[in-house]
Design a protein around this motif. Structure first.
Motif, PDB file in Angstrom:
ATOM      1  N   TRP A   1       0.806  -1.208   0.000  1.00  0.00           N
ATOM      2  CA  TRP A   1       0.000   0.000   0.000  1.00  0.00           C
ATOM      3  C   TRP A   1       0.853   1.277   0.000  1.00  0.00           C
ATOM      4  CZ3 TRP A   1      -4.969  -0.418  -1.071  1.00  0.00           C
ATOM      5  CH2 TRP A   1      -5.627  -1.614  -0.783  1.00  0.00           C
ATOM      6  N   HIS A   2       2.150   1.111  -0.034  1.00  0.00           N
ATOM      7  CA  HIS A   2       3.057   2.254  -0.037  1.00  0.00           C
ATOM      8  C   HIS A   2       2.840   3.140   1.177  1.00  0.00           C
ATOM      9  CE1 HIS A   2       4.686   1.340  -3.984  1.00  0.00           C
ATOM     10  NE2 HIS A   2       3.440   1.215  -4.460  1.00  0.00           N
ATOM     11  N   ILE A   3       2.781   2.540   2.346  1.00  0.00           N
ATOM     12  CA  ILE A   3       2.678   3.258   3.602  1.00  0.00           C
ATOM     13  C   ILE A   3       3.709   2.668   4.556  1.00  0.00           C
ATOM     14  CG2 ILE A   3       0.207   3.776   3.337  1.00  0.00           C
ATOM     15  CD1 ILE A   3      -0.378   1.476   5.256  1.00  0.00           C
ATOM     16  N   SER A   4       3.963   3.399   5.641  1.00  0.00           N
ATOM     17  CA  SER A   4       4.879   2.871   6.651  1.00  0.00           C
ATOM     18  C   SER A   4       4.075   2.159   7.733  1.00  0.00           C
ATOM     19  CB  SER A   4       5.686   4.004   7.288  1.00  0.00           C
ATOM     20  OG  SER A   4       4.830   4.928   7.940  1.00  0.00           O
ATOM     21  N   THR A   5       4.632   1.106   8.264  1.00  0.00           N
ATOM     22  CA  THR A   5       3.965   0.312   9.306  1.00  0.00           C
ATOM     23  C   THR A   5       4.934   0.085  10.455  1.00  0.00           C
ATOM     24  OG1 THR A   5       4.625  -1.761   8.245  1.00  0.00           O
ATOM     25  CG2 THR A   5       2.465  -0.869   7.654  1.00  0.00           C
TER      26      THR A   5
ATOM     27  N   ILE B   1      -5.565  -2.455   7.857  1.00  0.00           N
ATOM     28  CA  ILE B   1      -4.587  -1.682   7.080  1.00  0.00           C
ATOM     29  C   ILE B   1      -5.172  -1.294   5.730  1.00  0.00           C
ATOM     30  CG2 ILE B   1      -2.348  -1.801   5.928  1.00  0.00           C
ATOM     31  CD1 ILE B   1      -1.364  -3.541   8.219  1.00  0.00           C
ATOM     32  N   ALA B   2      -5.868  -2.213   5.077  1.00  0.00           N
ATOM     33  CA  ALA B   2      -6.467  -1.914   3.773  1.00  0.00           C
ATOM     34  C   ALA B   2      -7.491  -0.787   3.891  1.00  0.00           C
ATOM     35  CB  ALA B   2      -7.108  -3.172   3.198  1.00  0.00           C
ATOM     36  N   ASN B   3      -8.334  -0.844   4.962  1.00  0.00           N
ATOM     37  CA  ASN B   3      -9.315   0.224   5.155  1.00  0.00           C
ATOM     38  C   ASN B   3      -8.642   1.564   5.415  1.00  0.00           C
ATOM     39  OD1 ASN B   3     -11.538  -1.437   4.818  1.00  0.00           O
ATOM     40  ND2 ASN B   3     -11.715  -1.911   7.005  1.00  0.00           N
ATOM     41  N   ALA B   4      -7.564   1.542   6.232  1.00  0.00           N
ATOM     42  CA  ALA B   4      -6.864   2.792   6.543  1.00  0.00           C
ATOM     43  C   ALA B   4      -6.214   3.392   5.306  1.00  0.00           C
ATOM     44  CB  ALA B   4      -5.822   2.539   7.634  1.00  0.00           C
ATOM     45  N   ALA B   5      -5.656   2.530   4.449  1.00  0.00           N
ATOM     46  CA  ALA B   5      -4.983   3.032   3.251  1.00  0.00           C
ATOM     47  C   ALA B   5      -5.983   3.490   2.195  1.00  0.00           C
ATOM     48  CB  ALA B   5      -4.066   1.947   2.694  1.00  0.00           C
ATOM     49  N   ARG B   6      -7.036   2.682   1.978  1.00  0.00           N
ATOM     50  CA  ARG B   6      -7.985   2.994   0.901  1.00  0.00           C
ATOM     51  C   ARG B   6      -8.906   4.141   1.275  1.00  0.00           C
ATOM     52  NH1 ARG B   6     -11.272  -2.026  -0.921  1.00  0.00           N
ATOM     53  NH2 ARG B   6     -12.102  -0.454  -2.329  1.00  0.00           N
TER      54      ARG B   6
ATOM     55  N   LYS C   1       0.657   6.110   7.643  1.00  0.00           N
ATOM     56  CA  LYS C   1       1.307   5.232   8.608  1.00  0.00           C
ATOM     57  C   LYS C   1       0.252   4.486   9.417  1.00  0.00           C
ATOM     58  CE  LYS C   1       4.598   5.077  12.448  1.00  0.00           C
ATOM     59  NZ  LYS C   1       5.526   5.836  13.329  1.00  0.00           N
ATOM     60  N   VAL C   2       0.574   3.223   9.732  1.00  0.00           N
ATOM     61  CA  VAL C   2      -0.278   2.398  10.579  1.00  0.00           C
ATOM     62  C   VAL C   2       0.585   1.827  11.695  1.00  0.00           C
ATOM     63  CG1 VAL C   2      -1.678   0.308  10.758  1.00  0.00           C
ATOM     64  CG2 VAL C   2      -1.918   1.791   8.762  1.00  0.00           C
ATOM     65  N   LEU C   3       0.113   1.985  12.933  1.00  0.00           N
ATOM     66  CA  LEU C   3       0.812   1.477  14.101  1.00  0.00           C
ATOM     67  C   LEU C   3      -0.014   0.367  14.730  1.00  0.00           C
ATOM     68  CD1 LEU C   3       3.074   1.677  16.278  1.00  0.00           C
ATOM     69  CD2 LEU C   3       1.615   3.332  17.457  1.00  0.00           C
ATOM     70  N   VAL C   4       0.596  -0.820  14.879  1.00  0.00           N
ATOM     71  CA  VAL C   4      -0.078  -1.974  15.474  1.00  0.00           C
ATOM     72  C   VAL C   4       0.637  -2.318  16.773  1.00  0.00           C
ATOM     73  CG1 VAL C   4      -0.711  -4.396  15.204  1.00  0.00           C
ATOM     74  CG2 VAL C   4      -0.784  -2.864  13.222  1.00  0.00           C
TER      75      VAL C   4
END
Length: 544
Positions: free
Chosen positions: A435-439, A466-471, A477-480
């Motif tokens: 998704w071209h984001i940082s995790t 992650i898909a929902n956050a990106a789309r 960025k997503v932090l888990v």
């Protein structure tokens, strides 16, 4: 299955007892001790009466049952007379007292119920005491000690027979063999098994089962004539109302308008001299037979038996037991069908969630990447690196899809465990590149290994989030974060996107919420213009 015919046994036993008593008087010149001519005459007439009852019992269930109360009353009268003719201080073993008393109590127990046994015992005790006092007042030489002792014996015998009669009233058992095949799809086999059980239980030439389903308008009529099965589908107006109406189990003689009807409320059998209004019995050509209702959640129907050898009132209880067993078997089939339907629905929903959270979201991400690749090429850049990245992502997704298919084919071994932290690191690296984001993964402590099945579910939850956050959230960025606390895994997924427009059930991530509920966990969503935060709690032990 062994049948019994109480009427024939009682009538035959009564005749043998009367004949034995008469022969004993003839062979022993010391008895009767008084009024010998009258005693011989009375006992001879009684012996002929018992012979006539025996013939009737072997020829007609109707007269056997109708004459039973009169026969019991005459037996009690003969009991009193026999004591009078034979009773003295010196006739301890010649007296028929105990033999006749035991016979009368046993007859009441096996022919009727515990209430009739109680009445018979009371009548015997009362008449014995009354007649003993009358004989004593007449000056008859009676031993009081023996008189009291025999009375105590009769009380003990009556008490035991009453107790046995109450135990006997619990009903008879019938066992319908378990059909083969898949539970929930064996209704026809239950019908066939019911007909075979009727044939085996009663030795009948003709049996039938008419069933009105609660779902289908047609009436299913199964019958077996001399071992040859037959099936008919009849229109509802034929017997629908009759099959839906509750009908007690009964022994019927259509030609002579006779019925013996089971009355479970008072544990007795009712006698009716009237014609049974049964279009089903008329349609089948029944003259003498039995009929019983079958009740189940699938529908209702009637079992019918006719042209069976030596039917009697004893068979009514067995017929009721078979009808109950058939109804319970149909209920079990319906429950199995509902369970299968629920399981299949659950599997369909689980597969739909897996395909949505993996394949559908991956394809959506791939479309975004291809669109970006098009712009990249138009700007004159080299596409080789991005093409290789997409190819590698497709290979990984193909591998995940194969694993999903393999799990569906074989089922997942829940005993095998895996490192959930390592699984999430690989997933975040893959999703970030896709998704071209940082995790980022944050661990509090070292989580214990979890089952492969739970690991799959957690991966799908994080992948979907992650898909929902990106789309939709347009995050960068997503932090888990993952924490384990007393057998519970707490998963927090935070992004820096635009969040959800509103909060409520309508905007809750459907796939995530359904998956968490299926796992027996809890789910909470917080959203603002600075991003969204999902708080998920799952049990780290067995799945719900």
């Amino acid at each position: 299955m062994r049948r019994r015919n109480t009427g024939r046994v009682v009538a035959t036993g009564r005749a043998i007892l009367a004949l034995a008593f008469l022969l004993a008087l003839v062979l022993d010149p010391t008895v009767p001790v008084r009024d010998s001519a009258l005693g011989y005459s009375l006992l001879s007439a009684y012996t002929l009466w018992t012979a006539a009852l025996m013939v009737l019992a072997w020829r007609s269930w109707w007269f056997d049952f109708r004459l039973a109360p009169a026969a019991q009353a005459i037996d009690i009268a003969i009991f009193i007379a026999a004591v009078y003719f034979t009773e003295s201080r010196y006739t301890e073993f010649q007296s028929p007292f105990l033999a006749l008393a035991a016979f009368l109590l046993v007859v009441a127990m096996v022919r009727w119920n515990w209430r009739a046994t109680v009445v018979t015992a009371i009548v015997l005790l009362f008449t014995n005491l009354l007649f003993g006092m009358i004989l004593y007042s007449w000056g008859v030489d009676i031993d009081p000690y023996r008189f009291v002792r025999r009375t105590i014996y009769m009380i003990l015998l009556a008490s035991m027979l009453i107790w046995l009669s109450m135990s006997r009233s619990t009903g008879r058992l019938a066992v319908l063999p378990e059909p083969t095949g898949i539970p929930g799809k064996r209704r026809d086999l239950v019908f066939d098994g019911a007909l075979n059980l009727l044939v085996q239980s009663f030795g009948a030439r003709n049996v039938a089962f008419a069933f009105a389903s609660s779902e289908e308008p047609w009436i299913d009529l199964r019958r077996m004539d001399d071992g040859v099965p037959d099936r008919q589908r009849l229109s509802p107006e034929t017997f629908a109302e009759e099959l839906l109406a509750p009908l007690p189990t009964m022994l019927i003689d259509m030609k002579r308008s006779r019925q013996l009807i089971e009355t479970p409320a008072n544990d007795a059998i009712e006698v009716r001299a009237e014609q049974l209004d049964s279009r089903l019995a008329t349609y089948l050509g029944v003259e003498t037979g039995m009929i019983a209702s079958v009740r189940s959640v699938m529908g209702s129907g009637h079992l019918v038996v006719w042209n069976a050898h030596a039917l009697s009132f004893d068979d009514i209880g067995l017929m009721s037991a078979i009808a109950r067993e058939v109804g319970q078997a149909l209920d079990r089939e319906e429950m199995a069908l509902l369970a299968r339907t629920a399981a299949e629905t659950g599997i369909r929903h689980a597969v739909a969630r897996d395909l949505h959270d993996s394949v559908a979201q991956f394809l959506a991400g791939t479309l975004f990447r291809l669109e970006a690749l098009r712009r990249w090429i138009r700007e004159g850049n080299d596409p080789e690196g991005e093409i290789d990245s997409i190819k590698n992502a497709l290979r990984r997704e193909q591998g995940q899809l194969r694993l999903l298919i393999e799990r569906l084919r074989r089922g997942q071994d829940s005993d095998r465990r895996t490192d959930i932290a390592e699984e999430l690191r690989d997933l975040l690296a893959e999703a970030g590149a896709h998704w071209h984001i940082s995790t980022e993964l944050v661990l509090t402590g070292a989580p214990e290994p979890v089952s492969v099945q739970l690991s799959h579910e957690i991966r799908q939850l994080v992948r979907e989030a992650i898909a929902n956050a990106a789309r939709h959230g347009k995050c960068s960025k997503v932090l888990v974060s993952l924490t384990e606390d007393v057998g519970e895994l707490r998963l927090s997924i935070t992004d820096d996107g635009v969040g959800f427009p509103t909060l409520g059930n309508a905007t809750r991530p459907r796939s995530i919420s359904e998956r968490v509920e299926a796992l027996g966990g809890s789910f909470r969503l917080d959203s603002s213009r600075g991003g969204a935060r999902l708080e998920i709690a799952l049990r780290s032990g067995e799945l719900a």
